[in-house]
Design a protein around this motif. Structure first.
Motif, PDB file in Angstrom:
ATOM      1  N   ILE A 136       0.839  -1.204   0.000  1.00  0.00           N
ATOM      2  CA  ILE A 136       0.000   0.000   0.000  1.00  0.00           C
ATOM      3  C   ILE A 136       0.873   1.253   0.000  1.00  0.00           C
ATOM      4  O   ILE A 136       0.589   2.228  -0.718  1.00  0.00           O
ATOM      5  CB  ILE A 136      -0.945  -0.001   1.215  1.00  0.00           C
ATOM      6  N   ALA A 137       1.948   1.227   0.795  1.00  0.00           N
ATOM      7  CA  ALA A 137       2.833   2.390   0.867  1.00  0.00           C
ATOM      8  C   ALA A 137       3.479   2.671  -0.488  1.00  0.00           C
ATOM      9  O   ALA A 137       3.611   3.834  -0.902  1.00  0.00           O
ATOM     10  CB  ALA A 137       3.904   2.160   1.927  1.00  0.00           C
ATOM     11  N   ILE A 138       3.871   1.614  -1.198  1.00  0.00           N
ATOM     12  CA  ILE A 138       4.486   1.802  -2.516  1.00  0.00           C
ATOM     13  C   ILE A 138       3.472   2.393  -3.492  1.00  0.00           C
ATOM     14  O   ILE A 138       3.776   3.331  -4.246  1.00  0.00           O
ATOM     15  CB  ILE A 138       5.036   0.459  -3.039  1.00  0.00           C
ATOM     16  N   VAL A 139       2.256   1.855  -3.484  1.00  0.00           N
ATOM     17  CA  VAL A 139       1.210   2.374  -4.376  1.00  0.00           C
ATOM     18  C   VAL A 139       0.894   3.831  -4.034  1.00  0.00           C
ATOM     19  O   VAL A 139       0.758   4.684  -4.933  1.00  0.00           O
ATOM     20  CB  VAL A 139      -0.059   1.504  -4.278  1.00  0.00           C
ATOM     21  N   ALA A 140       0.788   4.129  -2.745  1.00  0.00           N
ATOM     22  CA  ALA A 140       0.532   5.512  -2.329  1.00  0.00           C
ATOM     23  C   ALA A 140       1.666   6.429  -2.773  1.00  0.00           C
ATOM     24  O   ALA A 140       1.426   7.568  -3.206  1.00  0.00           O
ATOM     25  CB  ALA A 140       0.358   5.577  -0.812  1.00  0.00           C
ATOM     26  N   GLY A 141       2.909   5.949  -2.683  1.00  0.00           N
ATOM     27  CA  GLY A 141       4.051   6.750  -3.122  1.00  0.00           C
ATOM     28  C   GLY A 141       4.013   7.041  -4.610  1.00  0.00           C
ATOM     29  O   GLY A 141       4.347   8.158  -5.053  1.00  0.00           O
ATOM     30  N   VAL A 142       3.592   6.044  -5.395  1.00  0.00           N
ATOM     31  CA  VAL A 142       3.487   6.254  -6.847  1.00  0.00           C
ATOM     32  C   VAL A 142       2.439   7.314  -7.163  1.00  0.00           C
ATOM     33  O   VAL A 142       2.682   8.243  -7.959  1.00  0.00           O
ATOM     34  CB  VAL A 142       3.142   4.915  -7.545  1.00  0.00           C
ATOM     35  N   ILE A 206      10.260   9.700   5.330  1.00  0.00           N
ATOM     36  CA  ILE A 206       9.669   8.438   5.793  1.00  0.00           C
ATOM     37  C   ILE A 206      10.057   7.291   4.868  1.00  0.00           C
ATOM     38  O   ILE A 206      10.452   6.211   5.316  1.00  0.00           O
ATOM     39  CB  ILE A 206       8.136   8.571   5.873  1.00  0.00           C
ATOM     40  N   TYR A 207       9.975   7.518   3.566  1.00  0.00           N
ATOM     41  CA  TYR A 207      10.242   6.446   2.606  1.00  0.00           C
ATOM     42  C   TYR A 207      11.723   6.073   2.571  1.00  0.00           C
ATOM     43  O   TYR A 207      12.075   4.893   2.438  1.00  0.00           O
ATOM     44  CB  TYR A 207       9.766   6.848   1.212  1.00  0.00           C
ATOM     45  N   VAL A 208      12.591   7.056   2.680  1.00  0.00           N
ATOM     46  CA  VAL A 208      14.031   6.757   2.662  1.00  0.00           C
ATOM     47  C   VAL A 208      14.428   5.899   3.853  1.00  0.00           C
ATOM     48  O   VAL A 208      15.127   4.890   3.721  1.00  0.00           O
ATOM     49  CB  VAL A 208      14.853   8.065   2.633  1.00  0.00           C
ATOM     50  N   PHE A 209      13.952   6.253   5.033  1.00  0.00           N
ATOM     51  CA  PHE A 209      14.328   5.501   6.231  1.00  0.00           C
ATOM     52  C   PHE A 209      13.561   4.181   6.355  1.00  0.00           C
ATOM     53  O   PHE A 209      13.922   3.354   7.188  1.00  0.00           O
ATOM     54  CB  PHE A 209      14.105   6.357   7.482  1.00  0.00           C
ATOM     55  N   ALA A 210      12.542   3.994   5.526  1.00  0.00           N
ATOM     56  CA  ALA A 210      11.834   2.718   5.514  1.00  0.00           C
ATOM     57  C   ALA A 210      12.403   1.749   4.487  1.00  0.00           C
ATOM     58  O   ALA A 210      11.969   0.594   4.426  1.00  0.00           O
ATOM     59  CB  ALA A 210      10.348   2.939   5.242  1.00  0.00           C
ATOM     60  N   ALA A 211      13.354   2.210   3.690  1.00  0.00           N
ATOM     61  CA  ALA A 211      13.983   1.322   2.712  1.00  0.00           C
ATOM     62  C   ALA A 211      14.696   0.178   3.435  1.00  0.00           C
ATOM     63  O   ALA A 211      15.313   0.394   4.485  1.00  0.00           O
ATOM     64  CB  ALA A 211      14.964   2.100   1.845  1.00  0.00           C
ATOM     65  N   ALA A 218      19.798   1.236  10.473  1.00  0.00           N
ATOM     66  CA  ALA A 218      19.370   2.317  11.385  1.00  0.00           C
ATOM     67  C   ALA A 218      17.908   2.117  11.760  1.00  0.00           C
ATOM     68  O   ALA A 218      17.032   2.889  11.356  1.00  0.00           O
ATOM     69  CB  ALA A 218      19.587   3.675  10.717  1.00  0.00           C
ATOM     70  N   TYR A 219      17.640   1.073  12.524  1.00  0.00           N
ATOM     71  CA  TYR A 219      16.254   0.760  12.890  1.00  0.00           C
ATOM     72  C   TYR A 219      15.647   1.872  13.748  1.00  0.00           C
ATOM     73  O   TYR A 219      14.472   2.209  13.594  1.00  0.00           O
ATOM     74  CB  TYR A 219      16.206  -0.567  13.637  1.00  0.00           C
ATOM     75  N   HIS A 220      16.460   2.438  14.652  1.00  0.00           N
ATOM     76  CA  HIS A 220      15.927   3.495  15.528  1.00  0.00           C
ATOM     77  C   HIS A 220      15.479   4.698  14.700  1.00  0.00           C
ATOM     78  O   HIS A 220      14.435   5.304  14.972  1.00  0.00           O
ATOM     79  CB  HIS A 220      16.991   3.927  16.532  1.00  0.00           C
ATOM     80  N   ALA A 221      16.260   5.055  13.690  1.00  0.00           N
ATOM     81  CA  ALA A 221      15.884   6.176  12.829  1.00  0.00           C
ATOM     82  C   ALA A 221      14.599   5.858  12.065  1.00  0.00           C
ATOM     83  O   ALA A 221      13.724   6.719  11.896  1.00  0.00           O
ATOM     84  CB  ALA A 221      17.017   6.482  11.854  1.00  0.00           C
ATOM     85  N   PHE A 222      14.473   4.616  11.608  1.00  0.00           N
ATOM     86  CA  PHE A 222      13.236   4.197  10.938  1.00  0.00           C
ATOM     87  C   PHE A 222      12.039   4.347  11.869  1.00  0.00           C
ATOM     88  O   PHE A 222      10.993   4.874  11.478  1.00  0.00           O
ATOM     89  CB  PHE A 222      13.384   2.747  10.474  1.00  0.00           C
TER      90      PHE A 222
END
Length: 711
Positions: A136-142, A206-211, A218-222
């Motif tokens: 869903i996040a990928i579709v929303a990003g598109v 949000i998307y960069v740190f969720a990659a 960097a889980y804490h940053a995510f």
């Protein structure tokens, strides 16, 4: 393989013509493709149905808005000024709003835990919620990218209009008498433009740190950047407030999911348990941590579920919650967990527990949140449940098995009903060699029983034997892929050892012998592995059977010279039929012993027991040698339908209840995970290596001889 390299000599293998594509290759390929497609649809029918519905609704919302702005009313001349761009951006906004509403439902852990108890569990794959969240996040990003790029183009077209035209286009906007808006005004001078830029920045973070690559490092940053989603939703609402193009409809998409999300968080707050004191802990081999703490009074859970743990002694409770499966049964008054140290947080926990044990201090306090649902919790809803796990992934199955034992043995009412039938199941795997199905095939069998007595923990007897067979199968399959065997291998896990060896007898009589007769093949050898995890190199830790000195004086002398230490691996066979197999295993054991292992006291040795008969001829024979006949190897010795058959078979074990604490108790305490010490695991590895080397000799690798010798 310990670094050995295997090379295939093409001159010694079959001609490359054997790889020619047959005429019916296309038909077979098409049939296999259809079969795989049908299997995929069967296995993932829930996932496919949910994704189909999701993409269908996403597309419908896009098309509805696109059609509305493209072909219906003029909407204040927007279509003439912006062209198809207005239809695309409004369609993308609708689909994006739908995604941002739906994505909230995928993180409602507490609600999903409750829904698992309803019929919805048969239609919705709750275990794949996080995967669906990512889709869903990928579709929303598109759609967000389409919406943003489209409006950049739209703003360019709008900036070319006159002030009178703008007043007509944007009736909610107020312009000064001499003010002519430029494109920069639409980006930086309007609430819609400013919030749009902020939304792009926030979503990018949000998307960069969720990659996946960033998340692992960097889980804490995510975790922290995901809290920006609160700001994201506020900005989306503010983005539509000026009503430049239309009345905002984002709230219609997100209202329902937002209510459910808030309810989920309220349920989560009720499941927070703080200041839980660890009452016992142990640092186990392979970096495993065992912790036990008192169960909170109102904590209710089902076997197979998991919780989130934080430790304020060395981390921030706000950002340091880690998920772990509960290993204890719901009937127990304490909670147990087995945690593998693989990351910074788990290593800190292991370090603090180690320091507390060394200094006699209290263990650190824990905070807990949960429980949360998992697919494992549904095991009792099925007539047959097959639990598959490896490594630390078997932790939830400890809870399930404990729950099963507690529920069926407590005498209390339970919905779990065990069928009292006498049907056993052998697990058989065939690794075909080049000679499979021909008279030249010499089949080698590696076997162990997988059943245990109800009163035992089953770790040594015979979890160790099962682990040895599985590891041997894994290694030998890898070798076979590099260098095919001439002869076939069979890996078997027997049932009903403790019911008269019925499993091994059934395999030998109804599978192996009929197979050999059908193919005119022969048995190269059978290795029966039973108890390989008890290495006890301390004086008087080894007991011997009655009449052992009389019947095996040489073996008795060696045990006596070693001060009755349980420091040896025992192999049992018959003097005539099994002597070559015993000698092969002895040489393989000697070769495996050369590999350096950090034994804490001393290296093990091999004790060979050769029985002076092919079959016991009298009751006295059975009485005198009974301790060496109580295993699945006897199914290949004399429990056969044809008395003329002789299947070379050896029995490899650590002598089971003749060694160490197993002499006095074989229950859950003695035959338990306490046996998983470094020396015992090295002992198990030595037995596995010896078996693999022996099997490689019998299987005859079709490679250069020097490479085979190196292995």
């Amino acid at each position: 393989m310990r670094g050995a390299r295997l090379k295939i000599n093409l001159q010694e293998t079959e001609s490359l013509n054997s790889f020619a594509v047959p005429s019916d290759e296309w038909t077979c390929w098409r049939s296999n493709w259809i079969s795989k497609a049908v299997s995929l649809l069967e296995d993932y029918r829930q996932h496919i149905a949910i994704l189909t519905i999701f993409f269908l609704f996403t597309g419908l919302f896009f098309l509805e808005r696109f059609w509305h702005y493209r072909y219906e009313s003029e909407h204040r001349d927007l279509r003439r000024v912006m062209g198809v761009g207005i239809a695309v951006t409004r369609g993308a906004a609708a689909s994006m709003s739908f995604c941002f509403g739906l994505i909230l439902l995928t993180v409602c852990r507490n609600v999903m835990t409750l829904l698992r108890e309803t019929p919805l569990m048969h239609y919705i794959p709750f275990d794949s919620a996080i995967t669906f969240h990512k889709i869903i996040a990928i579709v929303a990003g598109v759609f967000a990218a389409i919406h943003s790029i489209g409006h950049c183009i739209n703003f360019y077209h709008v900036a070319t209009q006159s002030k009178e035209g703008l007043q007509c286009l944007f009736q909610e906007a107020v312009f000064g008498s001499n003010f002519q808006p430029s494109i920069s005004y639409w980006f930086y001078g309007t609430i819609t433009g400013v919030t749009g830029i902020m939304l792009v920045v926030v979503m990018s973070i949000i998307y960069v740190f969720a990659a996946p690559a960033v998340l692992k490092q960097a889980y804490h940053a995510f975790h922290l950047t995901h809290f920006l989603n609160i700001l994201l939703y506020v900005l989306i609402v503010a983005h539509g407030l000026p009503k430049l193009l239309d009345t905002p409809k984002f709230i219609y998409f997100v209202a329902g999911p937002l209510v459910i999300f808030i309810i989920d968080r309220i349920l989560g707050m009720r499941q927070n348990y703080r200041q839980l004191q660890i009452v016992s802990a142990a640092l186990l081999p392979s970096d495993i941590i065992h912790i036990e703490f008192k169960r909170p009074r109102h904590f209710r859970f089902r076997s197979g579920q998991w919780v989130r743990i934080s430790c304020p002694a060395f981390s921030c409770n706000f950002n340091e919650r880690h998920a772990f499966s509960v290993a204890s049964a719901p009937q127990q008054t304490s909670l147990e967990m087995y945690i593998k140290a693989v990351g910074p947080w788990t290593w800190k926990l292991r370090h603090h527990i180690g320091c507390a044990q060394a200094n006699g201090e209290d263990f650190p306090m824990l905070h807990m949140n949960g429980p949360y649902g998992d697919g494992n919790q549904e095991w009792s809803s099925h007539e047959v449940a097959v639990l598959v796990g490896g490594g630390i992934g078997v932790t939830p199955y400890a809870s399930i098995l404990s729950d099963l034992v507690e529920a069926t043995s407590s005498g209390k009412h339970t919905e779990i009903k065990c069928k009292k039938n006498e049907t056993g199941y052998n697990v058989i795997a065939l690794l075909p060699g080049r000679n499979v199905g021909s008279s030249d095939d010499k089949i080698t069998v590696v076997a162990a029983n997988y059943d245990s007595l109800a009163s035992t923990g089953g770790v040594d007897d015979n979890g160790s034997g099962v682990a040895a067979v599985l590891e041997a199968a894994r290694v030998l399959k890898s070798v076979h892929n590099l260098c095919p065997f001439a002869h076939s291998l069979v890996f078997v896990l027997f049932d009903f050892k403790h019911k008269g060896m019925e499993g091994s007898h059934a395999f030998a009589s109804h599978w192996l012998i009929p197979y050999l007769r059908r193919t005119n093949g022969v048995a190269g050898g059978v290795f029966v592995l039973d108890g390989l995890l008890n290495f006890d190199p301390f004086p008087t830790s080894q007991a011997i059977p009655e009449n052992f000195p009389q019947h095996f004086p040489d073996a008795f002398r060696r045990v006596n010279e070693h001060s009755y230490m349980g420091d040896y691996l025992q192999v049992v066979g018959r003097t005539d039929v099994d002597s070559p197999l015993i000698e092969l295993f002895r040489r393989s054991f000697a070769k495996s012993l050369r590999f350096e292992r950090p034994w804490s006291v001393k290296k093990p040795w091999l004790l060979s027991i050769a029985l002076p008969f092919d079959r016991p001829n009298t009751v006295a024979d059975i009485h005198n040698y009974l301790p060496f006949l109580n295993g699945d190897h006897t199914g290949f010795w004399f429990l056969l339908p044809d008395a003329t058959l002789n299947l070379p078979t050896i029995y490899v074990s650590d002598t089971l209840n003749y060694r160490g604490l197993m002499q006095y108790c074989s229950g859950a305490y003695c035959d338990s995970l306490n046996l998983l010490t470094d020396d015992n695991l090295h002992f198990l590895a030595l037995a596995v290596d010896s078996t693999i080397h022996s099997v490689l000799r019998l299987a005859e690798l079709q490679c250069a001889s020097e490479q085979t010798e190196r292995h």
